[in-house]
Design an enzyme around this catalytic site. Structure first.
Site, mmCIF file in Angstrom:
data_model
loop_
_atom_site.group_PDB
_atom_site.id
_atom_site.type_symbol
_atom_site.label_atom_id
_atom_site.label_comp_id
_atom_site.label_asym_id
_atom_site.label_seq_id
_atom_site.Cartn_x
_atom_site.Cartn_y
_atom_site.Cartn_z
ATOM 1 N N SER A 142 -49.833 -10.313 15.800
ATOM 2 C CA SER A 142 -51.014 -10.412 14.942
ATOM 3 C C SER A 142 -51.063 -11.771 14.237
ATOM 4 O O SER A 142 -51.079 -12.805 14.906
ATOM 5 C CB SER A 142 -51.016 -9.237 13.951
ATOM 6 O OG SER A 142 -52.253 -9.123 13.296
ATOM 7 N N ASP A 296 -58.554 -2.898 20.067
ATOM 8 C CA ASP A 296 -58.108 -3.874 19.074
ATOM 9 C C ASP A 296 -59.170 -4.963 18.934
ATOM 10 O O ASP A 296 -59.597 -5.543 19.939
ATOM 11 C CB ASP A 296 -56.766 -4.484 19.535
ATOM 12 C CG ASP A 296 -56.185 -5.497 18.556
ATOM 13 O OD1 ASP A 296 -56.736 -5.670 17.455
ATOM 14 O OD2 ASP A 296 -55.165 -6.113 18.903
ATOM 15 N N HIS A 326 -54.054 -2.006 17.826
ATOM 16 C CA HIS A 326 -53.413 -3.029 17.013
ATOM 17 C C HIS A 326 -52.227 -2.453 16.234
ATOM 18 O O HIS A 326 -52.338 -1.406 15.611
ATOM 19 C CB HIS A 326 -54.414 -3.652 16.036
ATOM 20 C CG HIS A 326 -53.911 -4.925 15.449
ATOM 21 N ND1 HIS A 326 -53.964 -6.123 16.121
ATOM 22 C CD2 HIS A 326 -53.302 -5.191 14.268
ATOM 23 C CE1 HIS A 326 -53.420 -7.066 15.375
ATOM 24 N NE2 HIS A 326 -53.014 -6.526 14.248
#
Length: 356
Positions: A142, A296, A326
């Protein structure tokens, strides 16, 4: 949100209370010695394998996720991931606790992870930890994937760094802040863990708490006309595979305020948005593994980067998880332990075993 409206605490401080509940102490086990220390003045959690090395070891510098505002190397999911990397690869793992927003804005987060990486890549430091200088990797998920990509780009151009990275691992990375209306943002706007509104909040908080930027980003009107030439690098109609474009029609982001971009130049900085790098810069990057997940908002960032890296001649393995979402790779222990999290981490470890 209510606490923020009442002036009791900043929104991100509230979220940070949730992540604090996940922290675990640095506890060594029969396989790995774990310590909290500092490298180049930055806090890190260090994982050293206990078994005999049988030669020089691999090393992985890991940067956690959390939208540049949250997260900690000591969170249970990251601690478990780092232990597995260290144990299964017989690798030294440096998990970095960079500064967070607020109060620290871009480029503080990048500067911390870059400082640690550059320090670690010195011959004397690698030697001290028994690391093979030809087998060092940066990795992150991320926002941490964003930082890993930015670090790899900068290292490739830093004349002071003689040792080159062998690989980079980018797990559902956030790679650009110019177009927040990609197909993945549309398809997954309200999906759990990272809805579009929270993604916009993370991106804007990376630069400022000023509501004007957040509002401009939410309406996808934050790129000034004079920066329109950069949109070619994030044009999903060109860089996304057809099966990810689906039936979506491309529309270029509407021009935004030059004043906002002037006040927050990080908006247009490749250290914040690695997808803005030129092809010449991308050509120097190491072998890359990218994980994207179907459910995501950041799915298309990673897929576009894979496309741009391939066009630049960089060897890329792009693993797309149709059943992924995610944050899934940190769901490694109860009560939120998921088989898909273990499977995707195993896929990543398998690639590292072959390529690092």
């Amino acid at each position: 949100e209510a606490a923020e409206l009442l002036g009791l605490m900043h929104y991100m401080e509230g979220l940070r209370l949730i992540t604090a509940a996940e922290l675990v102490a640095p506890t060594s086990d029969e396989n790995v010695t774990v310590t909290d220390t500092e490298l180049s003045g930055v806090p890190v959690r260090l994982y050293l394998p206990r078994r005999a090395p049988g030669g020089l070891r691999r090393a992985v510098l890991y940067f956690h996720g959390g939208g540049w505002c949250l997260g900690d190397a000591g969170m249970r999911g990251y601690d478990l991931m780092s232990r597995r990397i260290s144990n299964e690869l017989n690798a030294v793992v440096v998990s970095v606790n960079y500064r967070l927003a607020p109060p620290h804005r871009f480029p503080a987060q990048f500067e911390d992870v870059y400082s640690v990486t550059k320090f670690f890549l010195q011959s004397k430091v690698l030697s001290q930890h028994g690391v093979d200088p030809a087998r060092v990797c940066v990795a992150g998920d991320s926002a941490g994937g964003n930082l890993a990509a930015a670090v790899a780009q900068q290292l490739s151009e830093d004349p002071e760094v003689k040792i080159k990275l062998k690989a980079q691992v980018l797990i559902y990375p956030a790679l650009q802040a110019l177009d927040l209306d990609l197909p993945s943002y549309r398809d997954n706007a309200d999906k759990p863990v990272l809805p579009r509104a929270l993604t916009v909040r993370f991106w804007s908080e990376y630069f400022t708490s000023e509501p004007a930027l957040r509002e401009a980003m939410a309406s996808n009107r934050h790129v000034p006309p004079e920066a329109s030439h950069l949109l070619q690098f994030v044009n999903w109609s060109r860089w996304l595979p057809a099966d990810m474009r689906k039936a979506h029609a491309y529309a270029s982001p509407a021009p935004g305020s030059a004043e906002l971009a002037r006040r927050y130049p990080g908006l247009l900085d490749p250290r914040a948005s690695p997808l803005l790098a030129s092809e010449a810069r991308l050509r120097r990057l190491p072998h890359t593994w990218i994980l994207t997940c179907e459910h995501d908002v950041l799915r298309d960032d990673g897929a576009m980067y894979a496309g741009r890296l391939r066009a630049a001649g960089v060897p890329v393995t792009h693993h797309h998880a149709k059943d992924g979402f995610h944050g899934v790779v940190t769901f490694l222990a109860g009560p939120l332990e998921l088989a898909v999290g273990h499977r995707l981490l195993n896929t990543c470890l398998g690639w590292l075993k072959e390529n690092l």
